[in-house]
Design a protein around this motif. Structure first.
Motif, mmCIF file in Angstrom:
data_model
loop_
_atom_site.group_PDB
_atom_site.id
_atom_site.type_symbol
_atom_site.label_atom_id
_atom_site.label_comp_id
_atom_site.label_asym_id
_atom_site.label_seq_id
_atom_site.Cartn_x
_atom_site.Cartn_y
_atom_site.Cartn_z
ATOM 1 N N ARG A 45 45.575 -3.538 25.877
ATOM 2 C CA ARG A 45 45.862 -2.181 25.935
ATOM 3 C C ARG A 45 45.054 -1.967 24.840
ATOM 4 N N CYS A 92 47.440 0.725 38.800
ATOM 5 C CA CYS A 92 48.476 0.969 37.037
ATOM 6 C C CYS A 92 48.943 1.691 37.509
ATOM 7 N N ASN A 143 45.084 1.595 22.594
ATOM 8 C CA ASN A 143 44.554 2.343 22.703
ATOM 9 C C ASN A 143 43.619 3.902 22.148
ATOM 10 N N THR A 149 43.357 3.049 27.706
ATOM 11 C CA THR A 149 42.695 1.912 28.569
ATOM 12 C C THR A 149 44.127 0.489 28.251
ATOM 13 N N VAL A 150 43.769 0.183 29.571
ATOM 14 C CA VAL A 150 44.949 -0.785 29.360
ATOM 15 C C VAL A 150 44.278 -1.688 30.450
#
Length: 122
Positions: free
Chosen positions: A72, A96, A74, A78-79
């Protein structure tokens, strides 16, 4: 409130790679444990991988260990799910999810994306 949007799915041959992304809206994204789950046609949704809010703790389904990596960013909300060595049995819609309500194995999350299709041809 958090909205999740997956991308990066597609058609790939056996042994190939894909990287899925999950873009999240909302200022509290960095507080949440995030996860990837998948659902193949005619099968129940299953856990794939999870990542703690800090990125320091990860867990994987046995079927993907050593092939998939969850991460990820931060700062970008977004992961990611890096998938290598793909197999036909990895074919599924990948979702997700964020903010588990309880044990991750229950797949009970407060937020879900709409999913992205991954198809692995033999």
């Amino acid at each position: 409130q958090v909205q999740l949007v997956e991308s990066g799915g597609g058609l790939v041959q056996t042994g190939g790679s894909l990287r899925l992304s999950c873009a999240a809206s909302g200022r509290t994204f960095s507080r949440y444990t995030m996860a990837w789950c998948r659902q193949a046609p005619g099968k129940e949704r299953e856990f794939v991988a999870a990542l703690s809010w800090s990125g320091g703790g990860t867990s994987y389904a046995d079927s993907v260990k050593g092939r998939f990596t969850v991460s990820r960013d931060n700062a970008k909300n977004t992961v990611y799910l890096q998938m290598n060595g793909l197999k036909p049995e990895d074919t599924a819609v990948y979702y997700c999810a964020a903010d588990p309500k309880g044990p991750i194995a229950t797949l009970a999350f407060n937020y879900w994306g709409q999913g992205t299709q991954v198809t692995v041809s033999s």
